[in-house]
Write a protein that holds these residues in place. Structure first.
Motif, PDB file in Angstrom:
ATOM      1  N   UNK A  50       0.969  -1.238   0.125  1.00 40.79           N
ATOM      2  CA  UNK A  50       0.045  -0.035   0.076  1.00 40.79           C
ATOM      3  C   UNK A  50       0.834   1.276  -0.009  1.00 40.79           C
ATOM      4  N   UNK A  51       0.660   1.905  -0.907  1.00 42.17           N
ATOM      5  CA  UNK A  51       1.218   3.453  -1.150  1.00 42.17           C
ATOM      6  C   UNK A  51       0.635   4.449  -0.046  1.00 42.17           C
ATOM      7  N   UNK A  52       1.526   4.974   0.731  1.00 42.58           N
ATOM      8  CA  UNK A  52       1.077   5.619   2.180  1.00 42.58           C
ATOM      9  C   UNK A  52       0.453   6.723   1.866  1.00 42.58           C
ATOM     10  N   UNK A  53       0.813   7.855   0.942  1.00 43.05           N
ATOM     11  CA  UNK A  53       0.139   9.089   0.561  1.00 43.05           C
ATOM     12  C   UNK A  53      -1.369   8.734   0.026  1.00 43.05           C
ATOM     13  N   UNK A  54      -1.237   7.945  -1.022  1.00 46.02           N
ATOM     14  CA  UNK A  54      -2.357   7.870  -1.785  1.00 46.02           C
ATOM     15  C   UNK A  54      -3.364   6.496  -1.756  1.00 46.02           C
ATOM     16  N   UNK A  55      -2.867   5.660  -0.591  1.00 42.18           N
ATOM     17  CA  UNK A  55      -3.331   4.529  -0.420  1.00 42.18           C
ATOM     18  C   UNK A  55      -3.694   3.633  -1.459  1.00 42.18           C
ATOM     19  N   UNK A  56      -2.942   3.923  -2.547  1.00 40.80           N
ATOM     20  CA  UNK A  56      -2.939   2.793  -3.609  1.00 40.80           C
ATOM     21  C   UNK A  56      -2.516   1.312  -3.295  1.00 40.80           C
ATOM     22  N   UNK A  57      -3.258   0.353  -3.760  1.00 43.35           N
ATOM     23  CA  UNK A  57      -2.907  -0.925  -3.269  1.00 43.35           C
ATOM     24  C   UNK A  57      -2.597  -1.869  -4.478  1.00 43.35           C
ATOM     25  N   UNK A  58      -1.686  -2.607  -4.098  1.00 42.17           N
ATOM     26  CA  UNK A  58      -1.120  -3.655  -5.298  1.00 42.17           C
ATOM     27  C   UNK A  58      -1.107  -4.989  -4.590  1.00 42.17           C
ATOM     28  N   UNK A  59      -1.718  -6.070  -5.218  1.00 41.44           N
ATOM     29  CA  UNK A  59      -1.718  -7.085  -4.817  1.00 41.44           C
ATOM     30  C   UNK A  59      -0.932  -8.202  -5.923  1.00 41.44           C
ATOM     31  N   UNK A  60      -0.254  -9.583  -5.245  1.00 42.71           N
ATOM     32  CA  UNK A  60       0.185 -10.434  -6.154  1.00 42.71           C
ATOM     33  C   UNK A  60      -0.954 -11.222  -6.939  1.00 42.71           C
ATOM     34  N   UNK A  61      -0.768 -11.726  -8.100  1.00 41.61           N
ATOM     35  CA  UNK A  61      -2.032 -12.113  -8.715  1.00 41.61           C
ATOM     36  C   UNK A  61      -2.408 -13.377  -7.959  1.00 41.61           C
ATOM     37  N   UNK A  62      -1.650 -14.152  -7.113  1.00 38.78           N
ATOM     38  CA  UNK A  62      -1.978 -15.440  -6.490  1.00 38.78           C
ATOM     39  C   UNK A  62      -2.878 -15.204  -5.243  1.00 38.78           C
ATOM     40  N   UNK A  63      -2.930 -13.961  -4.749  1.00 39.46           N
ATOM     41  CA  UNK A  63      -3.950 -13.507  -3.627  1.00 39.46           C
ATOM     42  C   UNK A  63      -4.891 -12.476  -3.791  1.00 39.46           C
ATOM     43  N   UNK A  64      -5.055 -12.178  -5.245  1.00 41.64           N
ATOM     44  CA  UNK A  64      -6.145 -11.108  -5.487  1.00 41.64           C
ATOM     45  C   UNK A  64      -7.319 -11.659  -5.348  1.00 41.64           C
ATOM     46  N   UNK A  65      -8.522 -10.969  -4.706  1.00 41.15           N
ATOM     47  CA  UNK A  65      -9.621 -11.287  -4.443  1.00 41.15           C
ATOM     48  C   UNK A  65      -9.860 -12.202  -3.119  1.00 41.15           C
ATOM     49  N   UNK A  66      -8.531 -12.608  -2.592  1.00 40.29           N
ATOM     50  CA  UNK A  66      -8.592 -13.249  -1.231  1.00 40.29           C
ATOM     51  C   UNK A  66      -8.028 -12.591  -0.106  1.00 40.29           C
ATOM     52  N   UNK A  67      -7.171 -11.756  -0.529  1.00 40.77           N
ATOM     53  CA  UNK A  67      -6.320 -11.102   0.592  1.00 40.77           C
ATOM     54  C   UNK A  67      -6.760  -9.763   0.514  1.00 40.77           C
ATOM     55  N   UNK A  68      -6.692  -8.894   1.555  1.00 42.30           N
ATOM     56  CA  UNK A  68      -7.030  -7.466   1.601  1.00 42.30           C
ATOM     57  C   UNK A  68      -5.952  -6.807   2.558  1.00 42.30           C
ATOM     58  N   UNK A  69      -5.091  -5.945   2.162  1.00 44.39           N
ATOM     59  CA  UNK A  69      -4.143  -5.005   2.669  1.00 44.39           C
ATOM     60  C   UNK A  69      -4.821  -3.738   3.074  1.00 44.39           C
ATOM     61  N   UNK A  70      -4.740  -3.388   4.431  1.00 45.07           N
ATOM     62  CA  UNK A  70      -5.510  -2.080   4.854  1.00 45.07           C
ATOM     63  C   UNK A  70      -4.744  -1.530   5.823  1.00 45.07           C
ATOM     64  N   UNK A  71      -4.892  -0.186   5.965  1.00 44.41           N
ATOM     65  CA  UNK A  71      -4.125   0.641   7.037  1.00 44.41           C
ATOM     66  C   UNK A  71      -4.944   0.463   8.402  1.00 44.41           C
ATOM     67  N   UNK A  72      -4.125   0.411   9.681  1.00 42.85           N
ATOM     68  CA  UNK A  72      -4.558   0.354  10.618  1.00 42.85           C
ATOM     69  C   UNK A  72      -4.591   1.394  11.506  1.00 42.85           C
TER      70      UNK A  72
END
Length: 124
Positions: A50-72
């Protein structure tokens, strides 16, 4: 910044876990944070970032749709919610941080700060 991943454990296939990354020290200059994983005999691989200032998120294809990265919270700035876990997700999971904008967000070499990992084991 000092990091510590937590929340790993043993789960059955199809189950869920949420990982947390504790942080202390200078978190004000973070450019991005990411999650990586490493299985025995394999290289460390990118999971999500996750890009900190824009909150743009990127995932590996292997986890896309199953994993969620978020700020806490300030003390646990990044989380990884893992759903529909598969045995191939078994690995030690690491959180990482970088101050620099140089390099790709999915590159292990682009991250300067690493926490001790937390083991995730998914049984079939």
């Amino acid at each position: 910044v000092q990091l510590q991943a937590s929340g790993g454990g043993l789960v059955q296939a199809g189950g869920s876990l949420r990982l947390s990354c504790g942080a202390s020290g200078n978190t004000f200059n973070i450019y991005a944070m990411g999650w990586f994983r490493q299985s025995p005999g394999k290289e460390r691989e990118f999971v999500a970032a996750i890009h900190w200032s824009t909150s743009t998120i990127f995932y590996a294809d292997s986890v896309k749709g199953r994993f969620l990265i978020s700020r806490g919270t300030a003390s646990n700035p990044v989380l990884l919610s893992m759903n529909s876990l598969k045995p191939e997700d078994t690995a030690v999971y690491f959180c990482a941080a970088r101050y620099s904008g140089r390099g790709e967000l999915n590159s292990v070499q682009s991250y300067k700060f690493w926490g001790q990992g937390t083991l995730v084991t998914v049984s079939s």
